[in-house]
Design a protein around this motif. Structure first.
Motif, PDB file in Angstrom:
ATOM      1  N   THR A 143      14.659  62.763  42.969  1.00 13.97           N
ATOM      2  CA  THR A 143      16.023  62.241  42.935  1.00 13.97           C
ATOM      3  C   THR A 143      16.037  60.732  43.151  1.00 13.97           C
ATOM      4  O   THR A 143      16.743  59.991  42.445  1.00 13.97           O
ATOM      5  N   ILE A 144      15.257  60.237  44.114  1.00 12.42           N
ATOM      6  CA  ILE A 144      15.196  58.795  44.343  1.00 12.42           C
ATOM      7  C   ILE A 144      14.654  58.078  43.117  1.00 12.42           C
ATOM      8  O   ILE A 144      15.162  57.014  42.717  1.00 12.42           O
ATOM      9  N   ALA A 145      13.644  58.654  42.486  1.00 12.93           N
ATOM     10  CA  ALA A 145      13.061  58.028  41.294  1.00 12.93           C
ATOM     11  C   ALA A 145      14.062  57.923  40.157  1.00 12.93           C
ATOM     12  O   ALA A 145      14.044  56.941  39.404  1.00 12.93           O
ATOM     13  N   THR A 146      14.957  58.899  40.022  1.00 11.25           N
ATOM     14  CA  THR A 146      15.935  58.814  38.933  1.00 11.25           C
ATOM     15  C   THR A 146      16.820  57.583  39.080  1.00 11.25           C
ATOM     16  O   THR A 146      17.176  56.940  38.086  1.00 11.25           O
ATOM     17  N   TYR A 147      17.174  57.253  40.316  1.00  8.57           N
ATOM     18  CA  TYR A 147      17.984  56.053  40.555  1.00  8.57           C
ATOM     19  C   TYR A 147      17.159  54.785  40.385  1.00  8.57           C
ATOM     20  O   TYR A 147      17.636  53.786  39.833  1.00  8.57           O
ATOM     21  N   MET A 148      15.906  54.811  40.838  1.00  7.80           N
ATOM     22  CA  MET A 148      15.074  53.620  40.745  1.00  7.80           C
ATOM     23  C   MET A 148      14.752  53.264  39.296  1.00  7.80           C
ATOM     24  O   MET A 148      14.727  52.093  38.918  1.00  7.80           O
ATOM     25  N   VAL A 149      14.526  54.270  38.474  1.00  2.00           N
ATOM     26  CA  VAL A 149      14.187  54.022  37.070  1.00  2.00           C
ATOM     27  C   VAL A 149      15.407  53.579  36.277  1.00  2.00           C
ATOM     28  O   VAL A 149      15.372  52.583  35.540  1.00  2.00           O
ATOM     29  N   ALA A 150      16.515  54.321  36.416  1.00  2.00           N
ATOM     30  CA  ALA A 150      17.701  54.051  35.613  1.00  2.00           C
ATOM     31  C   ALA A 150      18.626  53.011  36.236  1.00  2.00           C
ATOM     32  O   ALA A 150      19.492  52.459  35.543  1.00  2.00           O
ATOM     33  N   GLY A 151      18.492  52.758  37.529  1.00  2.00           N
ATOM     34  CA  GLY A 151      19.344  51.794  38.202  1.00  2.00           C
ATOM     35  C   GLY A 151      20.675  52.353  38.663  1.00  2.00           C
ATOM     36  O   GLY A 151      21.437  51.657  39.335  1.00  2.00           O
ATOM     37  N   GLU A 152      20.927  53.608  38.334  1.00  2.00           N
ATOM     38  CA  GLU A 152      22.189  54.245  38.711  1.00  2.00           C
ATOM     39  C   GLU A 152      22.074  55.737  38.480  1.00  2.00           C
ATOM     40  O   GLU A 152      21.100  56.222  37.899  1.00  2.00           O
ATOM     41  N   GLY A 153      23.070  56.473  38.926  1.00  6.09           N
ATOM     42  CA  GLY A 153      23.099  57.900  38.674  1.00  6.09           C
ATOM     43  C   GLY A 153      23.463  58.198  37.233  1.00  6.09           C
ATOM     44  O   GLY A 153      24.038  57.355  36.533  1.00  6.09           O
ATOM     45  N   SER A 154      23.119  59.377  36.771  1.00  8.89           N
ATOM     46  CA  SER A 154      23.460  59.789  35.409  1.00  8.89           C
ATOM     47  C   SER A 154      23.674  61.287  35.371  1.00  8.89           C
ATOM     48  O   SER A 154      23.255  62.012  36.287  1.00  8.89           O
ATOM     49  N   ARG A 155      24.284  61.749  34.311  1.00  6.38           N
ATOM     50  CA  ARG A 155      24.635  63.167  34.226  1.00  6.38           C
ATOM     51  C   ARG A 155      23.412  64.059  34.035  1.00  6.38           C
ATOM     52  O   ARG A 155      23.337  65.142  34.591  1.00  6.38           O
ATOM     53  N   THR A 160      15.049  58.867  33.048  1.00  2.00           N
ATOM     54  CA  THR A 160      13.920  59.124  33.944  1.00  2.00           C
ATOM     55  C   THR A 160      13.073  60.279  33.437  1.00  2.00           C
ATOM     56  O   THR A 160      11.835  60.236  33.513  1.00  2.00           O
ATOM     57  N   ARG A 161      13.692  61.305  32.915  1.00  2.00           N
ATOM     58  CA  ARG A 161      12.910  62.421  32.378  1.00  2.00           C
ATOM     59  C   ARG A 161      12.052  61.958  31.201  1.00  2.00           C
ATOM     60  O   ARG A 161      10.885  62.332  31.075  1.00  2.00           O
ATOM     61  N   ALA A 162      12.624  61.110  30.352  1.00  3.83           N
ATOM     62  CA  ALA A 162      11.861  60.586  29.218  1.00  3.83           C
ATOM     63  C   ALA A 162      10.722  59.685  29.690  1.00  3.83           C
ATOM     64  O   ALA A 162       9.599  59.744  29.163  1.00  3.83           O
ATOM     65  N   PHE A 163      10.999  58.856  30.677  1.00  2.00           N
ATOM     66  CA  PHE A 163       9.975  57.971  31.249  1.00  2.00           C
ATOM     67  C   PHE A 163       8.824  58.795  31.813  1.00  2.00           C
ATOM     68  O   PHE A 163       7.637  58.471  31.623  1.00  2.00           O
ATOM     69  N   ALA A 164       9.140  59.868  32.531  1.00 11.83           N
ATOM     70  CA  ALA A 164       8.107  60.695  33.152  1.00 11.83           C
ATOM     71  C   ALA A 164       7.220  61.364  32.108  1.00 11.83           C
ATOM     72  O   ALA A 164       6.015  61.547  32.331  1.00 11.83           O
ATOM     73  N   TYR A 165       7.775  61.735  30.978  1.00 10.25           N
ATOM     74  CA  TYR A 165       6.970  62.308  29.889  1.00 10.25           C
ATOM     75  C   TYR A 165       6.121  61.235  29.204  1.00 10.25           C
ATOM     76  O   TYR A 165       4.964  61.462  28.869  1.00 10.25           O
ATOM     77  N   ALA A 166       6.707  60.069  29.023  1.00  4.21           N
ATOM     78  CA  ALA A 166       6.055  59.031  28.208  1.00  4.21           C
ATOM     79  C   ALA A 166       4.922  58.319  28.937  1.00  4.21           C
ATOM     80  O   ALA A 166       3.927  57.931  28.315  1.00  4.21           O
ATOM     81  N   ASP A 167       5.068  58.125  30.233  1.00  5.80           N
ATOM     82  CA  ASP A 167       4.044  57.384  30.988  1.00  5.80           C
ATOM     83  C   ASP A 167       3.823  58.076  32.326  1.00  5.80           C
ATOM     84  O   ASP A 167       4.377  57.693  33.345  1.00  5.80           O
ATOM     85  N   ARG A 168       2.998  59.116  32.296  1.00  2.00           N
ATOM     86  CA  ARG A 168       2.776  59.928  33.483  1.00  2.00           C
ATOM     87  C   ARG A 168       2.194  59.103  34.638  1.00  2.00           C
ATOM     88  O   ARG A 168       2.573  59.268  35.786  1.00  2.00           O
ATOM     89  N   GLY A 205      17.741  70.143  39.571  1.00  2.00           N
ATOM     90  CA  GLY A 205      18.094  71.101  38.534  1.00  2.00           C
ATOM     91  C   GLY A 205      17.949  70.598  37.114  1.00  2.00           C
ATOM     92  O   GLY A 205      18.104  71.372  36.160  1.00  2.00           O
ATOM     93  N   SER A 206      17.645  69.325  36.930  1.00  2.00           N
ATOM     94  CA  SER A 206      17.557  68.783  35.576  1.00  2.00           C
ATOM     95  C   SER A 206      16.176  68.941  34.950  1.00  2.00           C
ATOM     96  O   SER A 206      15.984  68.573  33.792  1.00  2.00           O
ATOM     97  N   LEU A 207      15.217  69.498  35.680  1.00  2.00           N
ATOM     98  CA  LEU A 207      13.834  69.515  35.220  1.00  2.00           C
ATOM     99  C   LEU A 207      13.404  70.861  34.663  1.00  2.00           C
ATOM    100  O   LEU A 207      13.763  71.926  35.181  1.00  2.00           O
ATOM    101  N   ALA A 208      12.574  70.805  33.620  1.00  2.00           N
ATOM    102  CA  ALA A 208      11.913  71.990  33.093  1.00  2.00           C
ATOM    103  C   ALA A 208      10.929  72.523  34.135  1.00  2.00           C
ATOM    104  O   ALA A 208      10.499  71.774  35.023  1.00  2.00           O
ATOM    105  N   PRO A 209      10.551  73.816  34.052  1.00  2.00           N
ATOM    106  CA  PRO A 209       9.717  74.410  35.111  1.00  2.00           C
ATOM    107  C   PRO A 209       8.441  73.647  35.441  1.00  2.00           C
ATOM    108  O   PRO A 209       8.145  73.422  36.623  1.00  2.00           O
TER     109      PRO A 209
END
Length: 343
Positions: A143-155, A160-168, A205-209
């Motif tokens: 959750t903290i990483a989602t704010y740090m990457v995007a700079g704000e909350g999002s729906r 952040t999910r795309a970033f995590a896939y693209a650059d593990r 809840g936004s993440l795949a298993p």
């Protein structure tokens, strides 16, 4: 002498259930709104340790909750990691620079930003009744990483999910850094007087298993393991909001002492699927508390009945809404306090 909340978090199945509410210290209370108007912005209020301690204690004073949850914000961790933090009216929190644009190494760490929070904990712990448990907290790494990457909350945490896939590798470095600071932060709260701590994973809840295992379970397990080495007797509550069917895996894999259950989870399912001796916390819908009425009592009793055979902390499935009537909170407290396990 430990109170009923701390006893329950340590595994006692009490006849009468302890209760506290997420976001119980805050804007639904008129005394909070009065103090906020006097002190100004939200971050200024968090860093005014006398005021933050007063806000933390206000709901305990009014309602007699069994726990006092520290008045602060989950984004104190990225603030201490060197991002700028501001709360804009009508827009929510903003962090800069965004880590989608800059590297983690570009941030200048500011660990001194954690110290006033410890002072707030000390001030609250010194004032609480002996039977009231002091609760510290932090946001979980995903959750903290989602704010740090995007700079704000999002729906949907798309960036952040795309970033995590693209650059593990880069994303893992961000998460690992958050883990380290979170351990320091929670340990500091415990040393200052927190008797239990909660990890909030608001966007789990936004993440795949498979992503859930990597970015929720693994980092939280690392935090819990580190805290257990430092403070083996302090319970850790894990709250992965939106985890759904992955909640059982979270409970087994993270090592948390208790698990928070959000309002979307059937309490009968949770009672059946979660480890049998594990304390659970939850899970009344905050909107039902807002609405009130006979359904509020019916659902509250149903939750209590579902969890009757295990340690249970009554709570909401997420934070209390700012427009929740005081009378509805008082009514809920009557229902919970009148219920007994052996009735």
């Amino acid at each position: 002498m430990p109170g009923p909340l701390l006893d329950t978090l340590k595994g006692a199945n009490l006849a009468r259930r302890p209760i506290w509410l997420m976001r119980q210290a805050g804007r639904y209370l008129p005394e909070y709104r009065e103090l906020r108007a006097e002190k100004g912005g939200f971050l200024a209020l968090v860093y005014d340790t006398d005021a933050a301690a007063e806000v933390t204690i206000q709901p305990v004073r009014r309602f007699g909750f069994d726990g006092a949850i520290l008045f602060s914000d989950i984004l104190i961790v990225p603030y201490a990691m060197g991002q700028a933090l501001e709360f804009l009216a009508g827009e929510g929190p903003k962090l800069s620079p965004r880590l989608i644009d800059r590297t983690l190494d570009s941030l200048d760490e500011a660990p001194q930003r954690l110290h006033p929070i410890y002072e707030t904990v000390r001030k609250v712990a010194a004032q609480l009744p002996a039977e009231t448990t002091m609760l510290g907290f932090a946001g979980s790494p995903w959750t903290i990483a989602t704010y740090m990457v995007a700079g704000e909350g999002s729906r949907d945490q798309h960036d952040t999910r795309a970033f995590a896939y693209a650059d593990r590798e880069a994303f893992a470095a961000i998460v690992d850094a958050i883990v380290d600071v979170t351990v320091e932060y929670l340990s500091g709260q415990i040393q200052a007087g927190a008797e239990a701590v909660q990890l909030f994973d608001s966007w789990a809840g936004s993440l795949a298993p498979a992503e859930f295992e990597r970015w929720v379970i693994e980092p939280n397990a690392a935090i819990v393991a580190a805290l257990k080495k430092l403070h083996p007797d302090v319970p850790v509550i894990g709250f992965p909001k939106g985890a759904g069917e992955k909640l059982a895996l979270y409970a087994q894999g993270t090592g948390v002492d208790a698990v928070g259950v959000d309002e979307t989870v059937n309490p009968a399912w949770a009672a059946r699927e979660l480890p049998s001796s594990m304390p659970v916390q939850g899970n009344l819908d905050p909107l039902l508390l807002l609405a009130g009425g006979a359904e509020l009592e019916r659902r509250a009793r149903h939750i209590l009945d579902c969890f009757a055979d295990r340690p249970h902390v009554f709570n909401l499935g997420h934070g209390i809404g700012q427009f929740t009537p005081i009378a509805h909170v008082e009514y809920l407290l009557e229902v919970v306090r009148e219920w007994t396990r052996d009735a």
